[in-house]
Scaffold this motif. Structure first.
Motif, PDB file in Angstrom:
ATOM      1  N   LEU A 101      -4.821 -15.454  12.760  1.00 15.06           N
ATOM      2  CA  LEU A 101      -5.897 -16.293  12.355  1.00 15.06           C
ATOM      3  C   LEU A 101      -6.209 -16.243  10.895  1.00 15.06           C
ATOM      4  N   ASN A 102      -6.196 -15.140  10.452  1.00 19.07           N
ATOM      5  CA  ASN A 102      -6.281 -14.863   8.842  1.00 19.07           C
ATOM      6  C   ASN A 102      -4.844 -15.755   8.124  1.00 19.07           C
ATOM      7  N   ILE A 103      -3.939 -15.630   8.541  1.00 21.91           N
ATOM      8  CA  ILE A 103      -2.813 -16.269   8.014  1.00 21.91           C
ATOM      9  C   ILE A 103      -3.133 -17.855   8.105  1.00 21.91           C
ATOM     10  N   GLN A 104      -3.388 -18.206   9.392  1.00 16.09           N
ATOM     11  CA  GLN A 104      -3.672 -19.703   9.417  1.00 16.09           C
ATOM     12  C   GLN A 104      -4.683 -20.104   8.596  1.00 16.09           C
ATOM     13  N   GLN A 105      -5.902 -19.410   8.377  1.00 19.37           N
ATOM     14  CA  GLN A 105      -6.890 -19.976   7.585  1.00 19.37           C
ATOM     15  C   GLN A 105      -6.503 -19.712   5.950  1.00 19.37           C
ATOM     16  N   LYS A 106      -5.640 -18.825   5.863  1.00 17.65           N
ATOM     17  CA  LYS A 106      -5.170 -18.586   4.413  1.00 17.65           C
ATOM     18  C   LYS A 106      -4.172 -19.693   3.918  1.00 17.65           C
ATOM     19  N   PRO A 116     -10.095 -29.643  12.746  1.00 17.54           N
ATOM     20  CA  PRO A 116      -9.926 -28.397  12.851  1.00 17.54           C
ATOM     21  C   PRO A 116     -10.996 -27.501  12.598  1.00 17.54           C
ATOM     22  N   SER A 117     -12.297 -27.725  13.129  1.00 14.42           N
ATOM     23  CA  SER A 117     -13.152 -26.849  12.901  1.00 14.42           C
ATOM     24  C   SER A 117     -13.219 -25.901  14.023  1.00 14.42           C
ATOM     25  N   VAL A 118     -12.400 -25.832  15.028  1.00 13.70           N
ATOM     26  CA  VAL A 118     -12.128 -24.811  15.864  1.00 13.70           C
ATOM     27  C   VAL A 118     -10.571 -24.670  15.820  1.00 13.70           C
ATOM     28  N   GLN A 119     -10.339 -23.233  15.818  1.00 13.28           N
ATOM     29  CA  GLN A 119      -8.936 -22.717  15.834  1.00 13.28           C
ATOM     30  C   GLN A 119      -8.815 -21.505  16.680  1.00 13.28           C
ATOM     31  N   PHE A 120      -7.364 -21.570  17.321  1.00 10.09           N
ATOM     32  CA  PHE A 120      -7.259 -20.402  18.067  1.00 10.09           C
ATOM     33  C   PHE A 120      -6.052 -19.453  17.578  1.00 10.09           C
ATOM     34  N   GLY A 121      -6.338 -18.348  17.198  1.00  9.75           N
ATOM     35  CA  GLY A 121      -5.173 -17.437  16.914  1.00  9.75           C
ATOM     36  C   GLY A 121      -5.003 -16.550  18.122  1.00  9.75           C
ATOM     37  N   ASP A 130      -3.451 -24.337  16.062  1.00 10.08           N
ATOM     38  CA  ASP A 130      -3.573 -23.251  16.709  1.00 10.08           C
ATOM     39  C   ASP A 130      -2.165 -22.511  16.453  1.00 10.08           C
ATOM     40  N   VAL A 131      -2.403 -21.237  16.461  1.00  7.00           N
ATOM     41  CA  VAL A 131      -1.089 -20.308  16.188  1.00  7.00           C
ATOM     42  C   VAL A 131      -0.829 -19.178  16.933  1.00  7.00           C
ATOM     43  N   PHE A 132       0.470 -18.910  17.233  1.00  7.05           N
ATOM     44  CA  PHE A 132       0.748 -17.873  18.130  1.00  7.05           C
ATOM     45  C   PHE A 132       1.437 -16.783  16.850  1.00  7.05           C
ATOM     46  N   TYR A 133       1.005 -15.529  16.967  1.00  8.56           N
ATOM     47  CA  TYR A 133       1.444 -14.636  16.016  1.00  8.56           C
ATOM     48  C   TYR A 133       2.944 -14.503  15.824  1.00  8.56           C
ATOM     49  N   ASP A 134       3.595 -14.606  17.015  1.00  8.53           N
ATOM     50  CA  ASP A 134       4.785 -14.391  17.356  1.00  8.53           C
ATOM     51  C   ASP A 134       5.655 -15.411  16.452  1.00  8.53           C
ATOM     52  N   ASP A 135       5.060 -16.677  16.413  1.00  2.68           N
ATOM     53  CA  ASP A 135       5.717 -17.824  15.773  1.00  2.68           C
ATOM     54  C   ASP A 135       5.455 -17.615  14.370  1.00  2.68           C
ATOM     55  N   LEU A 136       4.868 -16.992  13.605  1.00  2.00           N
ATOM     56  CA  LEU A 136       4.491 -16.889  12.302  1.00  2.00           C
ATOM     57  C   LEU A 136       5.760 -16.439  11.485  1.00  2.00           C
ATOM     58  N   HIS A 137       6.668 -15.782  11.850  1.00  2.00           N
ATOM     59  CA  HIS A 137       7.992 -15.440  11.382  1.00  2.00           C
ATOM     60  C   HIS A 137       7.782 -14.616   9.913  1.00  2.00           C
ATOM     61  N   ILE A 138       8.352 -15.524   8.781  1.00  2.00           N
ATOM     62  CA  ILE A 138       8.288 -14.979   7.466  1.00  2.00           C
ATOM     63  C   ILE A 138       6.753 -14.505   6.957  1.00  2.00           C
ATOM     64  N   LEU A 139       5.855 -15.621   7.474  1.00  2.00           N
ATOM     65  CA  LEU A 139       4.629 -15.283   6.856  1.00  2.00           C
ATOM     66  C   LEU A 139       4.208 -13.817   7.519  1.00  2.00           C
ATOM     67  N   ARG A 140       4.440 -13.536   8.553  1.00  2.00           N
ATOM     68  CA  ARG A 140       4.048 -11.896   8.914  1.00  2.00           C
ATOM     69  C   ARG A 140       4.591 -11.098   7.927  1.00  2.00           C
ATOM     70  N   ILE A 141       5.675 -11.058   7.398  1.00  2.00           N
ATOM     71  CA  ILE A 141       6.091 -10.310   6.120  1.00  2.00           C
ATOM     72  C   ILE A 141       5.008 -10.495   4.875  1.00  2.00           C
TER      73      ILE A 141
END
Length: 274
Positions: A152-157, A125-130, A163-174
């Protein structure tokens, strides 16, 4: 010869400045489309997405950036995207102009990312896409860029390696936008304290069991299979969870609160604990 090189360098710097201004939302829709048609002969765009490729602690070399740009253009053009890369020594921002259908844009981006990683053998996971929100208007690229950064910040937190799509973060966005962290912690502990304390004391897997059970919509068979445990072991754990959370923990409103608390717990943990 020196004059030609100097002019090429100046043009490159001008284009880079223009892209950075575009990322900051400084242009209107017609300005962006006119520039792209004039300088890149871009066909009609159906939308735009910002992706951020973040690297670990190793600085990104110019030669690596050049190789990535070449390979990535080929990979994403095959998925109906025009690519505009810009970066520094820690990350690259990919601006992806979409010429394809909106309904399958995520699948096409995933295929492009997979192709890039396979071609360059990028180590996860040394490279990640947000990946930010797809926006229909090119002038709103800055919105996609902001959401790509947040993804990307949420993913690293949370310590997730995928890799993560912002649209798929759901509750974590809140949760990521929750300003009062004390209240968030209090809410989390109101619902999960006995489970957290039990796992800490006994080295158990009650939290994991609870999370999987909820994700499986209460299916005992599916939960046992995903946890690789026999049904009787699961029944014992579920009885214990009922003691700690109450027999009503699967009722809709309480279940929703518990799922939110679990997401907050995972967001708040150091990555090493995940």
């Amino acid at each position: 010869m020196h004059t030609v090189i100097h002019e090429a360098k100046q043009q490159h710097l001008q284009e880079e400045r223009w892209i950075r201004d575009w990322l900051e939302g400084k242009f209107g829709e017609e300005d962006v489309r006119r520039h792209l048609l004039t300088h890149h002969a871009s066909e009609k765009a159906n939308g735009v997405v910002a992706c951020i490729l973040a690297f670990g602690h190793e600085p990104l070399r110019d030669s690596t950036f050049a190789r990535l740009s070449i390979v990535s253009r080929t990979a994403f053009s095959g998925q109906r995207f025009s690519l505009f890369p810009i970066g520094d020594d820690k990350r690259i921002v990919y601006i992806l102009i979409d010429h394809g259908l909106e309904e399958n844009w995520k699948q096409r981006i995933q295929k492009g990312i997979q192709s890039v990683k396979q071609s360059l053998r990028l180590p996860a996971p040394s490279v990640q896409f947000g990946i930010g929100k797809r926006v229909a208007q090119l002038s709103r690229l800055h919105k996609s860029f902001q959401t790509a950064q947040e993804a990307l910040n949420i993913q690293q937190k949370t310590g997730e390696g995928e890799d993560v799509f912002y649209d798929d973060l759901h509750i974590l966005r809140i949760i990521s936008g929750f300003q009062d962290t004390d209240r968030l912690y209090e809410f989390m502990m109101d619902y999960l304290r006995p489970v957290i304390e039990y796992d800490q004391k006994h080295g158990g897997e009650m939290m994991k069991t609870l999370k999987v059970f909820l994700a499986c919509n209460g299916s005992k068979q599916e939960t046992a299979a995903k946890l690789y445990i026999v049904r009787q072991t699961l029944y014992n754990r579920l009885e214990k969870l009922e003691e700690m959370l109450g027999s009503d923990f699967m009722l809709p409103e309480k279940r929703l609160a518990i799922e939110f608390a679990i997401a907050a717990y995972e967001y708040d943990r150091p990555p090493a604990d995940s």
